[in-house]
Design an enzyme around this catalytic site. Sequence first.
Site: not given
Ligand code: GDP
Length: 429
Positions: A45-46, A18, A43, A226, A21
Site C-alpha cells: 500500500g503506497h 513502507d 499487499n 515492499q 516510496k
Molecule cells: P511505501 O509503501 O514505501 O510508499 O510506504 P507507505 O506509504 O506505506 O508509508 C509511508 C508513510 O509515511 C505514508 O503514510 C506517508 O504519507 C508517510 N511519509 C512519507 N514520507 C514522509 C516524511 O518525510 N515524513 C512523515 N512524517 N511521513 C512521511
Amino acid sequence: MFDAGTATVVVVGAQWGDEGKGKLVDVLAERADLVVRYQGGANAGHTVVIGDTQFVLRQIPSGILHAGVVCLVGNGVVLDPETFFGELDQLAERGIDTAGRIFVSERAHLVLPYHKLLDAASDKSQKLGTTGRGIGPAYEDKYGRRGIRVTDLRRLDCARALLTERVERANRLLEMMGAGERASLEQHGALLERLAPRLLPLATDVGLLVHRAVREGKRVLLEGAQGSLLDVDHGTYPYVTSSNTTAGGAAVGAGIGPTLVHAVLGVVKAYTTRVGNGPLPTEAESPDEERLRQLGGEFGAVTGRPRRCGWFDATVVRYAARVNGLTGLAVTKLDVLDSFDRIPVCVGYELDGERCDQMPAEADALGRVRPVYERHEGWRAPTGAARRLADLPPAARRYLDRLEALSEVPVRYVSVGTRRDQIIEVSGG
Ligand code: GDP
C-alpha cells in the site's frame, strides 16, 4: 534523478518496506512520462497525500495522480483485478481521469478468489505474517506453471477449462488443510466473464511500450513494492515476500533488458520499521518504539497493523546498496526524529561475540546479532518547513552526513513530512 544520460530510474525500498516510496514516486513522477510497477500484488500500500486528500494505492502506480503520466502494471506483478478496478473507480470518484493512462501487461498473472482462500487457510502465511491477500499462492501458481494470465481472458473457453482444473486443485488443498470454505467454479467463471471486457482493452505488451518510450527519449520510473530485505532471494528468508523486490526485478518485471536501467534510487527511513514476523536487529525498546510508531504513524496502509520500529541500521542499507546497485538515497521521515534527545544508529553487528559487518544469510543468525550503536545528538527542532539542506539544524545535517557515509551512497532527497512539497532535493540531484 533524470538527466541527459538518465532516462530510466528504479525506485526501490532499501529496508523492509513502507519507506515512503509512494511519496518519492509521486514527487519524481512529475518529471516522468511513464511509471511502471514491476512486482508484488495488492499487499503493497503506497500512501500519497495531496492537499488534504490521502490516496492509498495498492495496484495502480502512484504516478497516476499526475495528469499526463502513463502508468503500467508489469508482467512481474500479480494482478488482483477486483482491487485494481476498485482503485480505478475510487480515482474516478475523486475526479482523476485515468482513461488512456493505465495499461496492464498481458503476461501478468491474476490473483483469484481461490488464491485468497488458500492464503487464509495456510499456517505458513500466518507464521510469516503475510497480508493474506492471495499473493503468495498466486506466485506459487506462476512458478508451478499453473497460473492464469491476463492474456488467457482473450479465449474465455480455454480460460474456463484452466479454471476448472485450478479450482478443483485449490479445493483439494483446502480440504487437506482442514479449511471449511471451498472455491466455487461458478463464481470464478462469472468473475472472468465480468472481468474480460474491462481488462482486455487495457492489456498490452508493457515491455514493448517501455522499450519504445526509452527510444523516443521519454522518461520512465520503475516503481518497486515492499523493500529489499523482503526480496525472495536477498531478504531475510523465509520472512520475505514472493517476488524480487530489488532492482534486478525491475528489468525482469517490466519486461526490459537490465542495460535499460540507468539509475536506482533507494528509499530509506531515517530509522527502521518492519511489518510481520522475522528478525529486526535494531528494534527499539519501550517507550522509544511506541514513540517512533506514534510520531511516524507506523501502522500498515492496507492492514492497519502496527509496524515494529527501531533505529537506522547501516548494515541493512549498505547491503541494500550493494544488491540493488543504488546510485542515490532518499531519506524519508527525518521529521519523525525531531523531538528525540539522542538517536542511536547501528553501524555494524556482533554475531556470537565477533564483529560482523555483512548481512548474514540465515534469519536465525540475524535474529542473534547484537547491533553496535553510535549515539547521535538530536536536533530538537521541527524540520518540516526545510526545503534546502541549509534550512536543517546542524545536528540534523550531521545525522544525514553520517547516514550517507555509512551507506556509501549519496543522499539525493530528504523528505521532512507527508506532503508533496515537504522534500529537499540535494543539489546535483
Ligand atoms: P511505501 O509503501 O514505501 O510508499 O510506504 P507507505 O506509504 O506505506 O508509508 C509511508 C508513510 O509515511 C505514508 O503514510 C506517508 O504519507 C508517510 N511519509 C512519507 N514520507 C514522509 C516524511 O518525510 N515524513 C512523515 N512524517 N511521513 C512521511
